[in-house]
Design a protein around this motif. Structure first.
Motif, PDB file in Angstrom:
ATOM      1  N   VAL A  35      34.366  41.049  34.734  1.00 50.73           N
ATOM      2  CA  VAL A  35      34.764  41.120  36.137  1.00 50.73           C
ATOM      3  C   VAL A  35      35.048  42.582  36.472  1.00 50.73           C
ATOM      4  O   VAL A  35      35.801  43.261  35.758  1.00 50.73           O
ATOM      5  CB  VAL A  35      36.013  40.264  36.411  1.00 50.73           C
ATOM      6  N   GLN A  36      34.467  43.041  37.546  1.00 47.53           N
ATOM      7  CA  GLN A  36      34.636  44.454  37.929  1.00 47.53           C
ATOM      8  C   GLN A  36      36.069  44.733  38.363  1.00 47.53           C
ATOM      9  O   GLN A  36      36.712  43.922  39.031  1.00 47.53           O
ATOM     10  CB  GLN A  36      33.674  44.782  39.073  1.00 47.53           C
ATOM     11  N   GLN A  37      36.573  45.885  37.972  1.00 46.94           N
ATOM     12  CA  GLN A  37      37.908  46.299  38.392  1.00 46.94           C
ATOM     13  C   GLN A  37      37.956  46.486  39.909  1.00 46.94           C
ATOM     14  O   GLN A  37      36.996  46.959  40.525  1.00 46.94           O
ATOM     15  CB  GLN A  37      38.286  47.619  37.713  1.00 46.94           C
ATOM     16  N   PHE A  38      39.088  46.074  40.506  1.00 47.54           N
ATOM     17  CA  PHE A  38      39.332  46.241  41.943  1.00 47.54           C
ATOM     18  C   PHE A  38      38.262  45.545  42.792  1.00 47.54           C
ATOM     19  O   PHE A  38      37.901  46.008  43.865  1.00 47.54           O
ATOM     20  CB  PHE A  38      39.393  47.737  42.307  1.00 47.54           C
ATOM     21  N   ILE A  39      37.750  44.404  42.293  1.00 46.90           N
ATOM     22  CA  ILE A  39      36.708  43.678  43.022  1.00 46.90           C
ATOM     23  C   ILE A  39      37.326  42.934  44.198  1.00 46.90           C
ATOM     24  O   ILE A  39      38.502  42.549  44.160  1.00 46.90           O
ATOM     25  CB  ILE A  39      36.003  42.686  42.058  1.00 46.90           C
ATOM     26  N   ASP A  40      36.531  42.750  45.269  1.00 44.48           N
ATOM     27  CA  ASP A  40      36.976  41.928  46.387  1.00 44.48           C
ATOM     28  C   ASP A  40      37.089  40.486  45.895  1.00 44.48           C
ATOM     29  O   ASP A  40      36.108  39.880  45.444  1.00 44.48           O
ATOM     30  CB  ASP A  40      35.966  42.003  47.541  1.00 44.48           C
ATOM     31  N   ASN A  41      38.242  39.914  45.989  1.00 45.39           N
ATOM     32  CA  ASN A  41      38.523  38.615  45.387  1.00 45.39           C
ATOM     33  C   ASN A  41      38.174  37.492  46.358  1.00 45.39           C
ATOM     34  O   ASN A  41      39.039  36.942  47.050  1.00 45.39           O
ATOM     35  CB  ASN A  41      40.005  38.544  44.990  1.00 45.39           C
ATOM     36  N   ASP A  42      36.888  37.095  46.426  1.00 48.34           N
ATOM     37  CA  ASP A  42      36.484  36.012  47.318  1.00 48.34           C
ATOM     38  C   ASP A  42      36.459  34.689  46.559  1.00 48.34           C
ATOM     39  O   ASP A  42      36.836  34.600  45.387  1.00 48.34           O
ATOM     40  CB  ASP A  42      35.134  36.312  47.969  1.00 48.34           C
TER      41      ASP A  42
END
Length: 316
Positions: free
Chosen positions: A96-103
């Protein structure tokens, strides 16, 4: 006198001095080693190897000889990752990418991975995910699929023998779409088949797409890989199996094929080219599926399902 001095004579004695002992080895070597263990317990004995192979099959782990493994695979993109996790595609790690938009899709992917208790969750910076996926549009989610452990073609007949059943195997010749492979694996499982054989080269393998199309049945139906499909079919013939090839111009219609009553390998060719020359020449009989409608041919997965149903109906 000094000139007549002689070396003192060496005194002899029957008394023994300290000597290096054997540590009891000589005495122990004379002791018995007990009864000879049965052949199944003797390391390297043929009966022990046979017993171990039978135990592996009984545990649902066919003996892996030269089937080999595929390379690991990455599923990228939010929709693809969520779909793979929903279909229980085997996975080892969800990145999971760091600081990803959490949808919603990200939350569902993380939840599904956590519920499996077998998928590691790792947070990684975007440059690392870009490097892993070689610049693909991963949308911050990457799912790693482990290598598939292929069976050996002989394992499929051994499984049928252990179950006391006539072997029912499907071999694929020139099938390159993983979705067709997954659909055929699903049909083999549904109609009581013992596995699928694919060539090592120029053929679809057990990718994430194949796993998804199999709808979970790939966990119960072994897929074997043959370095040479023609030789694998010849080996099946020597083992007493009939090799039935599907061919639109076949000499026998499906309902009249008596070869389906016993141990059989059903060979499915590609939709465009059909059976390759060598494989076609190896078949004991070529069968055609009667189609009174306007369609000229069937999808490979559908054609395999029709033949498997007819075979199961006859055996039932």
């Amino acid at each position: 006198m000094a000139g007549n001095s002689q070396r003192p004579s060496r005194r002899t004695s029957n008394k023994k001095g300290a000597q290096v002992g054997s540590g009891g080895n000589r005495r122990r070597s004379l002791e018995g080693k007990g009864p000879t263990p049965p052949a199944e317990m003797r390391k390297g004995h043929a009966k022990q190897r046979a017993a171990q192979a039978k135990a592996r099959r009984a545990q649902g782990r066919p003996q892996r000889r030269t089937g080999g493994k595929s390379s690991s695979e990455l599923v990228v993109g939010r929709n693809s990752v969520v779909e793979a996790l929903r279909e229980n595609v085997p996975a080892t790690t969800l990145y999971v990418q760091q600081f990803i938009d959490n949808d919603d899709r990200v939350r569902e992917a993380v939840r599904l991975a956590g519920e499996t208790r077998t998928v590691n969750l790792l947070e990684a910076p975007r440059p690392e995910l870009d490097r892993m996926t070689k610049g693909l549009h991963h949308q911050g989610l990457v799912l790693q699929i482990p290598e598939y452990d292929y069976a050996h073609p002989d394992d499929l007949t051994a499984s049928a023998l252990d179950e006391g059943e006539d072997a029912l195997i499907v071999a694929l010749d020139g099938i390159t779409d993983p979705r067709n492979l997954g659909a055929i694996v699903r049909s083999v499982c549904a109609f009581g088949g013992h596995g699928v054989v694919v060539p090592e080269r120029r053929a679809a393998g057990m990718t994430a797409g194949a796993w998804k199309t199999s709808a979970g049945t790939a966990a119960h139906t072994p897929v074997a890989r043959a370095s040479n499909l023609t030789r694998a079919l010849e080996a099946y013939q020597k083992a007493g199996l009939m090799v039935v090839g599907l061919d639109g111009d076949g000499d026998v219609e499906l309902q009249d094929c008596e070869a389906l009553d016993g141990p059989v390998v059903v060979v499915v060719g590609s939709e465009g080219k059909g059976l390759s020359r060598l494989v076609g020449e190896t078949c004991d009989v070529r069968v055609r599926i009667p189609m009174p409608g306007a369609a000229e041919s069937l999808n490979a997965g559908v054609a395999a399902g029709v033949v498997l149903y007819e075979t199961a109906r006859r055996r039932g």
